[in-house]
Design a protein around this motif. Structure first.
Motif, PDB file in Angstrom:
ATOM      1  N   THR A  45     114.585  21.208 -59.544  1.00 22.24           N
ATOM      2  CA  THR A  45     115.809  21.785 -60.122  1.00 22.24           C
ATOM      3  C   THR A  45     116.296  20.872 -60.795  1.00 22.24           C
ATOM      4  O   THR A  45     116.880  21.228 -62.153  1.00 22.24           O
ATOM      5  CB  THR A  45     116.692  22.016 -58.859  1.00 22.24           C
ATOM      6  N   ALA A  49     116.771  21.988 -65.052  1.00 24.43           N
ATOM      7  CA  ALA A  49     118.282  22.172 -65.470  1.00 24.43           C
ATOM      8  C   ALA A  49     118.264  21.037 -66.582  1.00 24.43           C
ATOM      9  O   ALA A  49     118.869  21.418 -67.608  1.00 24.43           O
ATOM     10  CB  ALA A  49     119.072  21.722 -64.136  1.00 24.43           C
ATOM     11  N   ASP A 141     124.101  25.841 -61.968  1.00 24.26           N
ATOM     12  CA  ASP A 141     122.713  25.630 -61.553  1.00 24.26           C
ATOM     13  C   ASP A 141     121.868  25.465 -62.933  1.00 24.26           C
ATOM     14  O   ASP A 141     120.505  25.263 -62.762  1.00 24.26           O
ATOM     15  CB  ASP A 141     122.341  26.829 -60.976  1.00 24.26           C
ATOM     16  N   HIS A 169     119.985  20.538 -59.598  1.00 27.20           N
ATOM     17  CA  HIS A 169     120.523  21.170 -60.609  1.00 27.20           C
ATOM     18  C   HIS A 169     120.893  20.451 -61.842  1.00 27.20           C
ATOM     19  O   HIS A 169     122.020  20.815 -62.451  1.00 27.20           O
ATOM     20  CB  HIS A 169     121.145  22.437 -60.267  1.00 27.20           C
TER      21      HIS A 169
END
Length: 263
Positions: A45, A49, A141, A169
């Motif tokens: 993540t 991100a 996110d 994220h």
């Protein structure tokens, strides 16, 4: 009879071994699944991100430069027209024509989830896009920093309140606890860079402490934390402690400079 008993004992041991093997396989499978989930949350993540946020920053910078070129061209054309009219003896030229500075005009409404500014925190090496809204899906996110709707726009009187993930994220606000008084936080828009100076920090407060994002930020749960006078404030909020959302960590700053944005 002894032979029969021995056979039954052997079969029982085989069944027990199979059960134990099945339990072991299930435990290993569960462990692998948990490990993959941890890797996904803590590594994938962040990687995804950060890459998306970096693309958004580059896209904004490119749009601003292209828009700047177009505006400069239009301003040059308008200036030439005004000069031409002035040479023709029109005494009314320049009175209320093409001279608006924008002061006092209502800000253009922001689209939800759309990046419109860039935040830079030099001490932490953070560069992230700023988008309207603080929803996880669509803003936080994605590795963006979210602007609390209803709080001030960058540079304006009041309180510019921003939120960002501390873990996973992209985690742009992971280390804001390391900021010290006097550190710069810069918010760039199309034409302007607003420089805020870190002034105060609130190590822990309730997630429901809405006082910290009010126009004059002041905690409703921690006595004495915050301000009493109107000003031009910046508030950064994130979860604390790490890997938990039990409380909120707050960093406050004050506007110290407004600079023209350069390529």
């Amino acid at each position: 009879m002894p032979v029969v008993v021995q056979g039954r004992g052997r079969r029982a041991r085989v069944r027990a071994a199979r059960v134990l093997w099945g339990v072991a396989e299930a435990a290993v499978t569960f462990g692998v699944v948990v490990l993959l989930l941890v890797v996904h949350q803590l590594w994938w993540t962040n990687r995804q991100a950060r890459a998306g946020a970096e693309r958004a920053v580059h896209s904004l910078e490119r749009q601003w430069e292209e828009g700047k070129g177009e505006r400069e061209g239009r301003e040059e054309e308008k200036g030439q027209e005004e000069r031409d009219e002035g040479e023709g003896g029109d005494s009314g030229v320049g009175e209320g024509r093409g001279r608006s500075s924008g002061v006092g005009r209502e800000p253009v409404p922001l689209r939800s989830d759309t990046a419109y500014a860039i935040i830079r925190i030099p001490r932490l090496g953070v560069t992230a896009p700023v988008a309207e809204g603080v929803a996880k899906q669509g803003v936080l996110d994605k590795g963006y920093v979210g602007h609390y709707p209803g709080t001030a726009r960058p540079g304006r009187p009041g309180n510019v309140a921003l939120a960002g993930h501390r873990n996973t994220h992209g985690e742009p606000f992971r280390y804001i606890n390391r900021l010290r008084r006097g550190d710069d936080i810069r918010i760039e828009t199309r034409d302007t860079v607003y420089v805020y100076e870190v002034d105060r920090q609130l190590a822990r407060t309730s997630p429901r402490d809405i006082g910290v994002i009010r126009p004059v930020p002041r905690s409703l749960t921690v006595p004495g934390a915050g301000y009493r006078e109107p000003g031009r404030y910046l508030t950064l909020t994130t979860c604390t402690p790490e890997f938990s959302s039990a409380y909120r960590l707050i960093v406050w700053g004050k506007l110290t400079a407004t600079l023209p944005r350069r390529p």
